[in-house]
Motif scaffolding. Sequence first.
Motif, PDB file in Angstrom:
ATOM      1  N   LEU A 154     105.194 126.742   5.046  1.00  0.00           N
ATOM      2  CA  LEU A 154     105.410 125.832   3.917  1.00  0.00           C
ATOM      3  C   LEU A 154     105.663 124.437   4.469  1.00  0.00           C
ATOM      4  CD1 LEU A 154     105.980 125.049   0.973  1.00  0.00           C
ATOM      5  CD2 LEU A 154     108.341 125.833   1.311  1.00  0.00           C
ATOM      6  N   HIS A 155     104.856 123.487   4.056  1.00  0.00           N
ATOM      7  CA  HIS A 155     105.004 122.095   4.479  1.00  0.00           C
ATOM      8  C   HIS A 155     105.521 121.300   3.289  1.00  0.00           C
ATOM      9  CE1 HIS A 155     102.820 123.211   8.086  1.00  0.00           C
ATOM     10  NE2 HIS A 155     101.879 123.744   7.319  1.00  0.00           N
ATOM     11  N   HIS A 156     106.754 120.836   3.416  1.00  0.00           N
ATOM     12  CA  HIS A 156     107.457 120.212   2.298  1.00  0.00           C
ATOM     13  C   HIS A 156     107.576 118.715   2.532  1.00  0.00           C
ATOM     14  CE1 HIS A 156     110.476 119.414  -0.738  1.00  0.00           C
ATOM     15  NE2 HIS A 156     111.343 119.009   0.172  1.00  0.00           N
ATOM     16  N   ILE A 157     107.057 117.925   1.596  1.00  0.00           N
ATOM     17  CA  ILE A 157     107.226 116.473   1.670  1.00  0.00           C
ATOM     18  C   ILE A 157     108.592 116.143   1.086  1.00  0.00           C
ATOM     19  CG2 ILE A 157     106.371 114.223   0.951  1.00  0.00           C
ATOM     20  CD1 ILE A 157     104.588 115.590   2.978  1.00  0.00           C
ATOM     21  N   SER A 158     109.516 115.841   1.961  1.00  0.00           N
ATOM     22  CA  SER A 158     110.864 115.477   1.554  1.00  0.00           C
ATOM     23  C   SER A 158     110.925 113.952   1.424  1.00  0.00           C
ATOM     24  CB  SER A 158     111.869 116.003   2.578  1.00  0.00           C
ATOM     25  OG  SER A 158     113.193 115.719   2.179  1.00  0.00           O
ATOM     26  N   SER A 159     112.011 113.335   1.785  1.00  0.00           N
ATOM     27  CA  SER A 159     112.158 111.883   1.678  1.00  0.00           C
ATOM     28  C   SER A 159     113.304 111.434   2.569  1.00  0.00           C
ATOM     29  CB  SER A 159     112.432 111.467   0.229  1.00  0.00           C
ATOM     30  OG  SER A 159     112.800 110.098   0.156  1.00  0.00           O
ATOM     31  N   ILE A 160     113.195 110.235   3.068  1.00  0.00           N
ATOM     32  CA  ILE A 160     114.303 109.660   3.836  1.00  0.00           C
ATOM     33  C   ILE A 160     115.518 109.452   2.944  1.00  0.00           C
ATOM     34  CG2 ILE A 160     113.893 107.192   3.515  1.00  0.00           C
ATOM     35  CD1 ILE A 160     114.471 108.988   6.879  1.00  0.00           C
ATOM     36  N   ALA A 161     115.325 109.630   1.628  1.00  0.00           N
ATOM     37  CA  ALA A 161     116.433 109.502   0.683  1.00  0.00           C
ATOM     38  C   ALA A 161     117.507 110.552   0.910  1.00  0.00           C
ATOM     39  CB  ALA A 161     115.910 109.599  -0.759  1.00  0.00           C
ATOM     40  N   VAL A 162     117.222 111.610   1.683  1.00  0.00           N
ATOM     41  CA  VAL A 162     118.258 112.601   1.978  1.00  0.00           C
ATOM     42  C   VAL A 162     119.380 111.992   2.815  1.00  0.00           C
ATOM     43  CG1 VAL A 162     116.667 114.534   1.805  1.00  0.00           C
ATOM     44  CG2 VAL A 162     117.031 113.436   4.023  1.00  0.00           C
ATOM     45  N   PHE A 163     119.166 110.787   3.340  1.00  0.00           N
ATOM     46  CA  PHE A 163     120.193 110.074   4.097  1.00  0.00           C
ATOM     47  C   PHE A 163     120.821 108.934   3.296  1.00  0.00           C
ATOM     48  CE2 PHE A 163     117.336 111.661   7.500  1.00  0.00           C
ATOM     49  CZ  PHE A 163     118.249 112.362   8.259  1.00  0.00           C
TER      50      PHE A 163
ATOM     51  N   VAL B   7     115.030  86.805  -1.280  1.00  0.00           N
ATOM     52  CA  VAL B   7     115.127  88.120  -0.663  1.00  0.00           C
ATOM     53  C   VAL B   7     116.599  88.492  -0.554  1.00  0.00           C
ATOM     54  CG1 VAL B   7     114.751  89.427   1.460  1.00  0.00           C
ATOM     55  CG2 VAL B   7     112.979  87.895   0.641  1.00  0.00           C
ATOM     56  N   PRO B   8     116.980  89.720  -0.935  1.00  0.00           N
ATOM     57  CA  PRO B   8     118.375  90.126  -0.734  1.00  0.00           C
ATOM     58  C   PRO B   8     118.620  90.427   0.737  1.00  0.00           C
ATOM     59  CG  PRO B   8     117.111  91.949  -1.619  1.00  0.00           C
ATOM     60  CD  PRO B   8     116.170  90.767  -1.581  1.00  0.00           C
ATOM     61  N   ALA B   9     119.801  90.101   1.208  1.00  0.00           N
ATOM     62  CA  ALA B   9     120.152  90.393   2.597  1.00  0.00           C
ATOM     63  C   ALA B   9     120.165  91.916   2.792  1.00  0.00           C
ATOM     64  CB  ALA B   9     121.510  89.799   2.929  1.00  0.00           C
ATOM     65  N   PHE B  10     119.350  92.400   3.706  1.00  0.00           N
ATOM     66  CA  PHE B  10     119.305  93.829   3.981  1.00  0.00           C
ATOM     67  C   PHE B  10     119.258  94.032   5.488  1.00  0.00           C
ATOM     68  CE2 PHE B  10     114.882  92.474   3.389  1.00  0.00           C
ATOM     69  CZ  PHE B  10     114.287  92.955   4.547  1.00  0.00           C
ATOM     70  N   HIS B  11     119.475  95.253   5.902  1.00  0.00           N
ATOM     71  CA  HIS B  11     119.435  95.558   7.329  1.00  0.00           C
ATOM     72  C   HIS B  11     118.005  95.863   7.760  1.00  0.00           C
ATOM     73  CE1 HIS B  11     123.961  96.830   7.197  1.00  0.00           C
ATOM     74  NE2 HIS B  11     123.774  95.541   7.045  1.00  0.00           N
ATOM     75  N   ARG B  12     117.430  96.894   7.164  1.00  0.00           N
ATOM     76  CA  ARG B  12     116.072  97.289   7.521  1.00  0.00           C
ATOM     77  C   ARG B  12     115.397  97.950   6.333  1.00  0.00           C
ATOM     78  NH1 ARG B  12     119.348  97.874  11.693  1.00  0.00           N
ATOM     79  NH2 ARG B  12     118.724  97.063  13.732  1.00  0.00           N
TER      80      ARG B  12
ATOM     81  N   LYS C 232     123.012 101.966  -6.750  1.00  0.00           N
ATOM     82  CA  LYS C 232     123.577 102.593  -5.565  1.00  0.00           C
ATOM     83  C   LYS C 232     122.481 103.064  -4.625  1.00  0.00           C
ATOM     84  CE  LYS C 232     127.402 103.223  -4.931  1.00  0.00           C
ATOM     85  NZ  LYS C 232     128.406 102.367  -4.251  1.00  0.00           N
ATOM     86  N   LEU C 233     121.392 103.564  -5.194  1.00  0.00           N
ATOM     87  CA  LEU C 233     120.248 103.966  -4.375  1.00  0.00           C
ATOM     88  C   LEU C 233     119.666 102.758  -3.656  1.00  0.00           C
ATOM     89  CD1 LEU C 233     117.376 106.331  -5.346  1.00  0.00           C
ATOM     90  CD2 LEU C 233     116.818 104.021  -4.640  1.00  0.00           C
ATOM     91  N   CYS C 234     119.496 101.646  -4.367  1.00  0.00           N
ATOM     92  CA  CYS C 234     118.973 100.428  -3.749  1.00  0.00           C
ATOM     93  C   CYS C 234     119.890  99.944  -2.640  1.00  0.00           C
ATOM     94  CB  CYS C 234     118.793  99.329  -4.794  1.00  0.00           C
ATOM     95  SG  CYS C 234     117.524  99.664  -6.030  1.00  0.00           S
ATOM     96  N   GLU C 235     121.185  99.988  -2.902  1.00  0.00           N
ATOM     97  CA  GLU C 235     122.144  99.517  -1.908  1.00  0.00           C
ATOM     98  C   GLU C 235     122.053 100.355  -0.635  1.00  0.00           C
ATOM     99  OE1 GLU C 235     126.978  98.857  -1.372  1.00  0.00           O
ATOM    100  OE2 GLU C 235     126.163  99.629  -3.253  1.00  0.00           O
ATOM    101  N   ALA C 236     121.988 101.675  -0.804  1.00  0.00           N
ATOM    102  CA  ALA C 236     121.878 102.550   0.362  1.00  0.00           C
ATOM    103  C   ALA C 236     120.567 102.309   1.104  1.00  0.00           C
ATOM    104  CB  ALA C 236     121.980 104.004  -0.073  1.00  0.00           C
ATOM    105  N   THR C 237     119.487 102.069   0.351  1.00  0.00           N
ATOM    106  CA  THR C 237     118.184 101.826   0.976  1.00  0.00           C
ATOM    107  C   THR C 237     118.187 100.536   1.781  1.00  0.00           C
ATOM    108  OG1 THR C 237     117.063 103.025  -0.797  1.00  0.00           O
ATOM    109  CG2 THR C 237     115.732 101.508   0.509  1.00  0.00           C
ATOM    110  N   LEU C 238     118.759  99.476   1.229  1.00  0.00           N
ATOM    111  CA  LEU C 238     118.698  98.164   1.866  1.00  0.00           C
ATOM    112  C   LEU C 238     119.740  97.998   2.971  1.00  0.00           C
ATOM    113  CD1 LEU C 238     118.143  95.957  -1.301  1.00  0.00           C
ATOM    114  CD2 LEU C 238     116.446  96.641   0.384  1.00  0.00           C
ATOM    115  N   LYS C 239     120.810  98.770   2.922  1.00  0.00           N
ATOM    116  CA  LYS C 239     121.875  98.603   3.913  1.00  0.00           C
ATOM    117  C   LYS C 239     121.922  99.723   4.936  1.00  0.00           C
ATOM    118  CE  LYS C 239     124.880  95.846   0.919  1.00  0.00           C
ATOM    119  NZ  LYS C 239     126.237  95.692   0.312  1.00  0.00           N
ATOM    120  N   GLY C 240     120.997 100.657   4.845  1.00  0.00           N
ATOM    121  CA  GLY C 240     120.992 101.777   5.772  1.00  0.00           C
ATOM    122  C   GLY C 240     120.464 101.392   7.144  1.00  0.00           C
TER     123      GLY C 240
END
Length: 773
Positions: free
Chosen positions: A325-334, A415-420, A508-516
């Motif tokens: 089984l090949h499952h397309i997950s997401s980096i969102a798990v972090f 552009v909002p200040a983000f890490h990566r 909160k999702l955006c914040e985690a994405t931009l500051k991760g």
Amino acid sequence: MAVVVATAAGAFVPGGQLSPDTDFFDAGGTSVGAVELVATLEDELGMEIDLDEVFADARPRSLALRWLATGGATATLPAPGVPIAPTAAWTPTPAPATNTIGTTQAPDTFLVPAPAPVPGSSPAPAPGSSPAPATDTPSIPSPRVPPGATVTARTTGGSTPYATARPEDLDQILADLSLADRLPWTGSPEPLPPRRILLTGATGFLGSHLLLDLLRHSDAHVHCLVRAADEEAATARLGEALKSHRLPWSSEIRRRVTVLPGDIRRPHLGLSDDVWNKLAHEVDSVVGVAAAVDFLRGYQSLRQSNVIGALTLAELAATGPPKPLHHISSIAVFNEVGIASMGEDDPLAHVDRLVAGYDQTKWAAEVALRRARDHGLIVTAMRPGGIGGHTRTGAHNPQDLSSGLISAFGRFRTVPAFHRLNAAPVDWVSRVAAGVICEPDAWGFDYNLTGVPNTLDDVVRDMAYGGMHVRVQDWDEWRTDALARLEADPVPELNFLTRVLRSPTALKLCEATLKGPAATDERTAALVEALGLRPAVRYDAQAQLRTFERLAQDGLARLPHKDDQPYLWFSETTDGAVGPVGADADTPCSMALTLSIASMYQLVKERRVDVGGELVCAAAHPAPLLVERGDVWIRPEEGIPQRHGMRHQLLRYRLTLRDADGGRWWLEGHKYARARRDVWRQTRALSVEIGREGEPASLAGELVVPADSYVRDQIDGIKVDPRLTGQEKRAAKLTWLAWFGVEMGRGLLGPFARAAADLLDLRRTRTPSERHR
């Protein structure tokens, strides 16, 4: 109360009716419909339900319970039989059981997940209902809230987002994880490249590209599960999806694809027992790409597609001969704010710190499939980050969050200040995923398909090179500014981004994405090298070029314009003489021009430079002629010779001029390259023709850039937008000079290569260009 809410919601779903235990979005409701539903409930019933509550759990029974739990017991219910919305009253209809794996419950029961009991209440059956039969997860309790009772509920509206996951969501996640323990034990599959593949999500952005890559790079036949009423509708839907992403839908593709109408949310994928068993014994690989990608909806609303669907695929993989089984997950798990690292084997986020439903469902699906590994199932998890557009076709997902953010960056120049930003183009993600699926040695591991992350400096520099100088703001300031702009000047194509920026949970999702932190991918990189695939490169301005053009065509982005403030400019002066066409050039003539570029985009796309300035030529008019519009094309038409084979075009000038009396003129100029001529002078000499608007040329001659001013003006005198930093200015100058030097070198090489070919030509018949040799 649940029936009342369901009746109101029925007006906003395609079928016209909704059962109290069916999710509004699963029934076909949209985000816009959710907004209208909230307004209808308030206007018609006085029920004030926050929009975030609808997205969190869009079942009418759950909405009624939560509204009652917050003290909403004063609404005036309509009399029986009186509709609240222009729709027929709801009639109970059987709903399929979708919370079990591989079994179908009695058709006259509703199986629904259970939120945690509301504080201050006790579970009791809804009025007039009978106890539900025993199921794997308990049915929703219907607390009776006495009038005047005070119930404390967590605030979800306004700008106060959840700090942690909702307790009822955590309870449901634990219940869903336990479903993995019901999977059968299985052995290892044969370590052979797949010959028959079941693929879900083939109509989606990544899934459609993955389908084509599986067909291109393997001999497998692919069964595509498509949500539709019948095979004909499913086939049409798949074809339209491929074509919308600029992918082929040919007879050869159709020959190697079997389309199955089904639904990932239903038991046995909505397939009959015969088809299910046939698939279980015929396919040798299961690939799960299908998922509900909506950053506004909650866990309860998304779990059926993203969690139960993944477990159903695991059941299929374990039924009959063992299959990977090949499952397309997401980096969102972090996506936990403050997480330290996102490596392929690093611990996932703490689920109680994930507040977005999408993040929670991807986490739950991956963790449940890890339990499936303990049953012997070979499970491969692939985690893309942001999936960017195709680097060659420009195809993109208009509803993708990264596309919306990039469009907003360019449109608002902030552009909002983000890490990566962990993003990669869809063609790279799809090709690597296909490589994993087709290579047995790669099965059973976790991969981060995130490519090379972009830093804030990378994005700012890329946009500056594109002529879009951006200002960096902190996240809250950027969000407020972007919302104000979108409300003042609505962009229909960015409505989804507006809803995301207004949602406390999605923020909160955006914040985690931009500051991760940056996602690391050592295993993926090693596999890419071993398979000889194209290594990951940064998804930079050049890679995004065609996608940005498509975004602009679709109304999301805005390309740099000729009237924008110049990004880089320099002066050019020329002196010479002109005369009547066919006569001696004896009248002095000169030009003082300013050459500029609004963006590097126009160089890459058009090889064009903007021109302003004036022409001084007494033969045309006693007073200077002003340039109204001017363009210079570098190596026009790829430097193809204009008149004969030994005279190649280096530059082409086209100016629209206006004299002091209001008369209009045109000027056409060319710089040519010829073998065995003074190269230095060729790059400075401009052959010109001048005429009145709408008339043929009346003047012709040659203007030359003085040797002493060429370097001073066009190299040392380059000016760059003052908004750039010193380092960016130096980089901009070097980029321009390197690009221009390469283009001129290619232009000069053409005639010399032709001359060399003539010299080496051993044919006896002399060519016309040889007679004066």
